[in-house]
Design an enzyme around this catalytic site. Structure first.
Site, PDB file in Angstrom:
ATOM      1  N   ASP A   7       0.871  -1.180   0.000  1.00 54.85           N
ATOM      2  CA  ASP A   7       0.000   0.000   0.000  1.00 54.85           C
ATOM      3  C   ASP A   7       0.909   1.232   0.000  1.00 54.85           C
ATOM      4  O   ASP A   7       2.103   1.135   0.277  1.00 54.85           O
ATOM      5  CB  ASP A   7      -0.911   0.023   1.244  1.00 54.85           C
ATOM      6  N   CYS A  70      -4.495  -1.844  -1.818  1.00 54.64           N
ATOM      7  CA  CYS A  70      -4.701  -0.437  -2.118  1.00 54.64           C
ATOM      8  C   CYS A  70      -5.697  -0.361  -3.270  1.00 54.64           C
ATOM      9  O   CYS A  70      -5.455  -0.950  -4.331  1.00 54.64           O
ATOM     10  CB  CYS A  70      -3.358   0.170  -2.525  1.00 54.64           C
ATOM     11  N   CYS A 206     -11.080   2.763   0.230  1.00 63.52           N
ATOM     12  CA  CYS A 206      -9.667   3.104   0.409  1.00 63.52           C
ATOM     13  C   CYS A 206      -9.282   2.368   1.674  1.00 63.52           C
ATOM     14  O   CYS A 206      -9.967   2.497   2.699  1.00 63.52           O
ATOM     15  CB  CYS A 206      -9.481   4.607   0.583  1.00 63.52           C
TER      16      CYS A 206
END
Ligand code: DGL
Length: 283
Positions: A7, A70, A206
Site C-alpha cells: 500500500d 490499495c 480506500c
C-alpha cells in the site's frame, strides 16, 4: 517464499491483518510506499510506475505473490501491470510471480456474484432499489471502477462514489479523532446530498478508511452494512492459493514491515488499530 502486501502507507495493514488471521503460519512482507504517499491524487502514469517499483521490491525481498492492498493501485495500475509488464518480468525472473488486487473480491462481495458471472440481460427497465455508497481516493472515484463493474453485474444496484482527498493523509499523519470525525461526517453528508438520501450500504473503498471504520459507522445511519474489503480479500486469496499451488506462502510465520519513508514507529492511530506499537524498517 512470502506473500507481499503493498500500500502507499498504513492503509494496507487492514488487509494485511485479515490475511495474517487467515494464514497464521504464512510469511509476509508488508511494504508501505510512504515516501510517495498519498497516491490517491496522483496521475495514472505515476500510480502505475510507483506500484510497479514496489512490486519489484517485494519480489526482490523473496515474495512470489503480491497483494495490492490499495484500491487506487488496484483500480489504476493492476490491469496495466498484468498485461504489459508482468509476463516479461516473470520470464526474466524465471519463477512464477503474480500480482493480485482487492477490487475484484470487493465487487464480488458487493454483488453477491462471482466475477465471471454472465452479465444480466440489458435493455429492460430496472428499478435501482439498492443504493451503494463508495468512499475512496479521488483517483479511484475518477476511475469509476466500482460504478462500471457493478453495473455490468447488477443493474438493480446504483453506485455513488464520494472522493475524500484528505482522509488518507490525515490517517497517515495520525490526525486527531475530532478532526477526522468532522471530515468523515462532511463526506457522508455530501454523498447523501448527491444521492438525495443516505446509501443502503457502503464500501470503504480506500484501505486507510477501515482504520477509522467506527467514524463512518457513526456518521452513516445506524446499522448501514459496510462491505468488509479485508475479509473479502482474504477469502479471495485463500481460494487463489488453493488453486495455484506454485505460490507457496511460507510456513515460518515471518512478519516484516518495510517503508520507503521514515523508518520507526507508526502513529498512535495505527498502534490502536493494530493493538500494539508497530515499527517499520527502511527498505
Ligand atoms: N490506501 C490507498 C487506497 O486504498 C490509497 C491512499 C493514498 O495513498 O491516497 O486507495
Amino acid at each position: 517464499m512470502a506473500i507481499g502486501v503493498f500500500d502507499s502507507g498504513v492503509g494496507g495493514l487492514t488487509v494485511h491483518r485479515a490475511l495474517v488471521r487467515r494464514f497464521p503460519n504464512a510469511d509476509f512482507v508488508y511494504l508501505a510506499d510512504q515516501a510517495n504517499a498519498p497516491i490517491g491524487g496522483r496521475s495514472g502514469e505515476q500510480i502505475v510506475d510507483l506500484t510497479r517499483a514496489c512490486c519489484e521490491r517485494l519480489f526482490a525481498e523473496g515474495c512470489d505473490l503480491v497483494v495490492l492492498a490499495c484500491n487506487t493501485a488496484s483500480a489504476i495500475a493492476l490491469r496495466r501491470l498484468q498485461q504489459t509488464w508482468l509476463p516479461g518480468y516473470r520470464r526474466d525472473l524465471g519463477r512464477p510471480v503474480n500480482v493480485l488486487g482487492i477490487i475484484v473480491p470487493t465487487i464480488e462481495a458487493a454483488t453477491g456474484l462471482p466475477w465471471e458471472h454472465e452479465p444480466e440481460r440489458r435493455g429492460e427497465k430496472v428499478e435501482q432499489l439498492d443504493v451503494l455508497g463508495v468512499f475512496s481516493t479521488p483517483a479511484t472515484a475518477t476511475s469509476r471502477v466500482y460504478e462500471i463493474e457493478i453495473d455490468k453485474r447488477r443493474q438493480d444496484v446504483a453506485v455513488f462514489s464520494e472522493p475524500c482527498p484528505n482522509l488518507a493523509p490525515m490517517i497517515e499523519s495520525g490526525a486527531g479523532h475530532d478532526e477526522m470525525r468532522a471530515e468523515v461526517a462532511r463526506h457522508v453528508a455530501a454523498l447523501a446530498g448527491r444521492i438525495g438520501r443516505q446509501p443502503d450500504r457502503a464500501i470503504l473503498g480506500c484501505t486507510h478508511y477501515e482504520i477509522i471504520a467506527d467514524l463512518f459507522r457513526e456518521a452513516l445511519p445506524p446499522g448501514t452494512p459496510l462491505i468488509h474489503q479485508p475479509d473479502a480479500t482474504a477469502d479471495a486469496i485463500e481460494t487463489y492459493l488453493e488453486r495455484h499451488l506454485e505460490y507457496a506462502a511460507g510456513t515460518a510465520g515471518v512478519r516484516r514491515f518495510l517503508t520507503t519513508g521514515e523508518p520507526g514507529l507508526q502513529n498512535g492511530l495505527v498502534a490502536t488499530f493494530w493493538g500494539a506499537p508497530l515499527r517499520f524498517e527502511a527498505v
